[in-house]
Scaffold this active site. Structure first.
Site, PDB file in Angstrom:
ATOM      1  N   THR A 187       1.377   8.533  -3.749  1.00  0.00           N
ATOM      2  CA  THR A 187       1.706   8.171  -5.103  1.00  0.00           C
ATOM      3  C   THR A 187       0.771   7.253  -5.709  1.00  0.00           C
ATOM      4  OG1 THR A 187       4.234   8.541  -4.681  1.00  0.00           O
ATOM      5  CG2 THR A 187       3.619   7.246  -6.497  1.00  0.00           C
TER       6      THR A 187
ATOM      7  N   LYS B 196       3.441  -4.095   2.500  1.00  0.00           N
ATOM      8  CA  LYS B 196       4.544  -5.174   2.858  1.00  0.00           C
ATOM      9  C   LYS B 196       4.815  -5.104   4.131  1.00  0.00           C
ATOM     10  CE  LYS B 196       6.097  -2.063   0.131  1.00  0.00           C
ATOM     11  NZ  LYS B 196       6.823  -1.524  -1.104  1.00  0.00           N
TER      12      LYS B 196
ATOM     13  N   GLU C 151      -1.969  -7.797  -3.586  1.00  0.00           N
ATOM     14  CA  GLU C 151      -1.284  -8.300  -4.561  1.00  0.00           C
ATOM     15  C   GLU C 151       0.107  -7.423  -4.990  1.00  0.00           C
ATOM     16  OE1 GLU C 151      -1.475 -11.013  -7.221  1.00  0.00           O
ATOM     17  OE2 GLU C 151       0.580 -10.206  -7.197  1.00  0.00           O
TER      18      GLU C 151
ATOM     19  N   GLY D  30       8.672   8.359  -7.319  1.00  0.00           N
ATOM     20  CA  GLY D  30       7.797   7.787  -6.626  1.00  0.00           C
ATOM     21  C   GLY D  30       8.258   6.281  -6.389  1.00  0.00           C
TER      22      GLY D  30
ATOM     23  N   LYS E 172       8.981  -8.659   1.686  1.00  0.00           N
ATOM     24  CA  LYS E 172       8.586  -9.299   0.424  1.00  0.00           C
ATOM     25  C   LYS E 172       9.057 -10.618   0.638  1.00  0.00           C
ATOM     26  CE  LYS E 172       8.546  -5.082  -2.371  1.00  0.00           C
ATOM     27  NZ  LYS E 172       9.264  -4.091  -2.922  1.00  0.00           N
TER      28      LYS E 172
HETATM   29  P1  NDP Z   1       3.280   7.794  -0.337  1.00  0.00           P
HETATM   30  O1  NDP Z   1       4.213   8.295   0.908  1.00  0.00           O
HETATM   31  O2  NDP Z   1       3.342   8.400  -1.626  1.00  0.00           O
HETATM   32  O3  NDP Z   1       1.620   7.781   0.191  1.00  0.00           O
HETATM   33  C1  NDP Z   1       1.145   7.345   1.435  1.00  0.00           C
HETATM   34  C2  NDP Z   1       0.203   8.818   1.681  1.00  0.00           C
HETATM   35  O4  NDP Z   1      -0.430   8.416   2.847  1.00  0.00           O
HETATM   36  C3  NDP Z   1       0.843  10.166   1.952  1.00  0.00           C
HETATM   37  O5  NDP Z   1       0.306  11.054   1.396  1.00  0.00           O
HETATM   38  C4  NDP Z   1       0.728  10.188   3.429  1.00  0.00           C
HETATM   39  O6  NDP Z   1       0.936  11.408   3.888  1.00  0.00           O
HETATM   40  C5  NDP Z   1      -0.607   9.862   3.763  1.00  0.00           C
HETATM   41  N1  NDP Z   1      -0.567   9.158   5.080  1.00  0.00           N
HETATM   42  C6  NDP Z   1       0.045   8.717   5.904  1.00  0.00           C
HETATM   43  N2  NDP Z   1      -0.475   8.707   7.178  1.00  0.00           N
HETATM   44  C7  NDP Z   1      -1.835   8.984   7.016  1.00  0.00           C
HETATM   45  C8  NDP Z   1      -2.962   9.033   7.949  1.00  0.00           C
HETATM   46  N3  NDP Z   1      -2.605   8.758   9.191  1.00  0.00           N
HETATM   47  N4  NDP Z   1      -3.778   9.707   7.419  1.00  0.00           N
HETATM   48  C9  NDP Z   1      -4.131   9.660   6.135  1.00  0.00           C
HETATM   49  N5  NDP Z   1      -2.995   9.717   5.299  1.00  0.00           N
HETATM   50  C10 NDP Z   1      -1.787   9.552   5.706  1.00  0.00           C
HETATM   51  O7  NDP Z   1       3.417   6.149  -0.338  1.00  0.00           O
HETATM   52  P2  NDP Z   1       3.133   5.408  -1.661  1.00  0.00           P
HETATM   53  O8  NDP Z   1       1.846   5.850  -2.523  1.00  0.00           O
HETATM   54  O9  NDP Z   1       4.243   5.076  -2.287  1.00  0.00           O
HETATM   55  O10 NDP Z   1       2.986   3.906  -0.885  1.00  0.00           O
HETATM   56  C11 NDP Z   1       1.664   3.624  -0.372  1.00  0.00           C
HETATM   57  C12 NDP Z   1       1.608   2.160  -0.038  1.00  0.00           C
HETATM   58  O11 NDP Z   1       2.136   1.295  -1.183  1.00  0.00           O
HETATM   59  C13 NDP Z   1       2.973   1.888   0.843  1.00  0.00           C
HETATM   60  O12 NDP Z   1       2.444   0.630   1.952  1.00  0.00           O
HETATM   61  C14 NDP Z   1       4.003   1.189   0.282  1.00  0.00           C
HETATM   62  O13 NDP Z   1       5.087   0.419   0.577  1.00  0.00           O
HETATM   63  C15 NDP Z   1       3.101   0.499  -0.998  1.00  0.00           C
HETATM   64  N6  NDP Z   1       3.919   0.480  -2.450  1.00  0.00           N
HETATM   65  C16 NDP Z   1       4.366   1.361  -3.020  1.00  0.00           C
HETATM   66  C17 NDP Z   1       4.928   1.032  -4.211  1.00  0.00           C
HETATM   67  C18 NDP Z   1       5.352   2.368  -4.915  1.00  0.00           C
HETATM   68  O14 NDP Z   1       6.065   2.287  -6.056  1.00  0.00           O
HETATM   69  N7  NDP Z   1       5.307   3.667  -4.522  1.00  0.00           N
HETATM   70  C19 NDP Z   1       5.111  -0.220  -4.746  1.00  0.00           C
HETATM   71  C20 NDP Z   1       4.242  -1.174  -4.108  1.00  0.00           C
HETATM   72  C21 NDP Z   1       3.865  -0.845  -2.812  1.00  0.00           C
HETATM   73  P3  NDP Z   1       2.075  12.354   4.184  1.00  0.00           P
HETATM   74  O15 NDP Z   1       3.053  12.342   2.981  1.00  0.00           O
HETATM   75  O16 NDP Z   1       1.752  13.638   4.580  1.00  0.00           O
HETATM   76  O17 NDP Z   1       2.957  11.431   5.451  1.00  0.00           O
HETATM   77  N1  HSE Z   2       9.891   1.077  -2.725  1.00  0.00           N
HETATM   78  C1  HSE Z   2       9.405  -0.340  -3.184  1.00  0.00           C
HETATM   79  C2  HSE Z   2      10.358  -0.431  -4.222  1.00  0.00           C
HETATM   80  C3  HSE Z   2       8.152   0.049  -3.692  1.00  0.00           C
HETATM   81  O1  HSE Z   2      11.509   0.230  -4.691  1.00  0.00           O
HETATM   82  O2  HSE Z   2      10.553  -1.618  -4.791  1.00  0.00           O
HETATM   83  C4  HSE Z   2       7.785  -1.209  -4.317  1.00  0.00           C
HETATM   84  O3  HSE Z   2       7.442  -2.275  -3.342  1.00  0.00           O
END
Ligand code: NDP
Ligand code: HSE
Length: 428
Positions: A12, A106, A130, A188, A206
């Site tokens: 995402t 986090k 951040e 997402g 957090k």
């Molecule tokens: P997602 O699950 O959408 O994306 C993570 C991606 O990483 C997935 O495609 C996953 O694949 C892939 N992945 C996992 N393990 C591996 C690996 N070993 N090698 C390569 N790729 C891998 O997560 P988000 O994008 O939502 O979140 C990413 C980070 O950002 C997290 O730490 C989250 O806490 C943080 N975050 C997210 C927010 C949000 O709004 N979504 C807001 C703030 C922070 P697969 O799906 O196949 O496991």
């Molecule tokens: N899953 C978290 C939330 C993403 O819903 O706030 C942002 O850290």
């Protein structure tokens, strides 16, 4: 100069980065005095690589972390996979190879941040995150830079977009818990394990990071008491409304005379409190300090573009420091020994929801129990009983965590009382 980036994960948040780098390239290049290029993207396996290529993603997808770590042209590694492992191992490898690292993880920073930050410092590289707190709100840099002259005394925050979105949909629009969670996942917002969102774990991570930036103290995740939204009943919501409150999942980090206290819990917020109108996926961080007084930082706490915006801000900052040849400064330089508050010093009003036998003398019994702990009532509400049981709600004036624990034990010891819930009440 063009700075090459290695992305770890393409979910995402990560897939929102190319959009910003492209659509805002002029401003980004001006700010960083460099261009950026996503040189390689680590995905899990060939199946995922082929799926992404077939979907029209024209990037150099790789499946072995060493292809990034050993690539001397890549200067910045952006970890957006989430969870602890293998993120911790991959970030450690990247830092050891002298690369700057950006993350939004986090979970990892709250539980292993100390050692990762120490390694980054030892290697003279940047480790910025951040996006890890409140997604699109630039709260960490604000605390680290803009509030350096101020002394923060308390940080209250609606820190989880998923649970706030769910509560808003369930309370205002009558959605079911399951439907609200499913939509938060589709949008997402949710973590890969949404238990972290709904049980207050994500907000507690957090809170750990906010205690570092706001109070200079690195506390352990286990030092943050946390409770999620799953225990809130429709009755709690209705009573809150009747008494002039809104229930939200609130992170509360404050410094008392004896030390720091950090909690995440469903909290009754007076309707006039600025945090009570933070709805949907919006987050807000309400800072109390001796200089500014009260200030609130508001914005989307989750979602692709808001979160990617914070991630790219870190990338740009590193790029600029690389250009200016002064990279390596710690993200947060405020550090003091961590001291946890004595529970007797941590005080708030509390809401108690109980079922008692539907017969005379029950309010007197309750008054004796609360009085025995030196707790005074602010409001008492009794709903008409069914002949067997009656529902009673008590809102107290401020009591300490010690008093809370004692009175809770006494209420639970009364075999004909059922303590349904007790939540913090702000402002009483
Ligand atoms: P997602 O699950 O959408 O994306 C993570 C991606 O990483 C997935 O495609 C996953 O694949 C892939 N992945 C996992 N393990 C591996 C690996 N070993 N090698 C390569 N790729 C891998 O997560 P988000 O994008 O939502 O979140 C990413 C980070 O950002 C997290 O730490 C989250 O806490 C943080 N975050 C997210 C927010 C949000 O709004 N979504 C807001 C703030 C922070 P697969 O799906 O196949 O496991
Ligand atoms: N899953 C978290 C939330 C993403 O819903 O706030 C942002 O850290």
């Amino acid at each position: 100069m063009t700075i090459k980036i290695g992305l770890l994960g393409f979910g995402t948040v990560a897939s929102g980065i190319p959009f910003l780098l492209k659509e805002n390239s002029e401003k980004i290049t001006a700010a960083a005095k460099s261009d950026f290029e996503i040189a390689k993207i680590l995905v899990k396996d060939d199946e995922e690589k082929n799926r992404l290529l077939a979907a029209g993603n024209d990037y150099n997808f790789i499946t072995n972390i060493d292809d990034i770590v050993n690539d001397t042209d890549i200067q910045i590694v952006v970890e957006l996979m989430g969870r602890i492992e293998p993120a911790k191992t991959f970030i450690t490898k990247a830092l050891e190879a002298g690369k700057h690292v950006v993350s939004a993880n986090k979970d990892l920073i709250a539980t292993h941040g100390k050692e990762i930050i120490a390694l980054a410092q030892e290697k003279g590289v940047a480790f910025y995150y951040e996006a890890a707190v409140a997604g699109g709100i630039p709260i960490l840099r604000t605390l680290a830079n803009s509030l350096t002259s101020d002394k923060v005394t308390r940080i209250l925050g609606v820190l989880n977009g998923t649970s706030n979105f769910m509560m808003t949909k369930m309370v205002d629009e009558g959605w079911t818990y399951e439907a609200a969670l499913k939509t938060a996942q589709e949008l997402g917002y949710a973590e890969s394990d949404p238990t972290n969102d709904v049980e207050g774990i994500d907000a507690a991570y957090k809170a750990v990071i906010l205690s570092q930036f706001g109070f200079g103290m690195t506390i352990d995740f286990d030092d943050v008491s946390h409770q999620g939204i799953s225990t809130i009943t429709p009755d709690d919501v209705a009573v809150a409304q009747e008494l002039g409150y809104v229930i939200k999942l609130v992170g509360d980090v404050r410094e008392t005379e004896s030390g720091i206290s950090a909690q995440v819990s469903p909290t009754f917020l007076p309707k006039e409190h600025p945090l009570s109108s933070v709805n949907g996926v919006m987050n807000a961080v309400f800072v109390e300090s001796i200089g500014i007084g009260e200030s609130m930082y508001y914005g989307p706490g989750a979602g692709q573009k808001p979160t990617a915006t914070s991630v790219v801000a870190d990338i740009v900052r590193i790029g600029r420091r690389l250009t200016d040849a002064n990279v390596g400064k710690a993200f947060n330089e405020y550090n003091r020994p961590a001291k946890l508050a004595d529970p007797a010093d941590v005080k708030s009003g509390y809401y108690f929801s109980l079922n008692v036998p539907d017969k005379k003398g029950q309010i007197l019994r309750l008054a004796q129990i609360f009085n025995g702990e030196d707790i005074s009532f602010s409001q008492v509400l009794q709903q008409r009983g069914d002949g067997q049981k009656a529902h009673i709600v008590i809102v107290t004036h401020a009591l300490s965590l010690t008093q809370l624990s004692n009175v809770t034990a006494k209420l639970n010891a009364e075999s004909d009382f059922t303590l349904i819930n007790s939540f913090k009440v702000l402002g009483d």
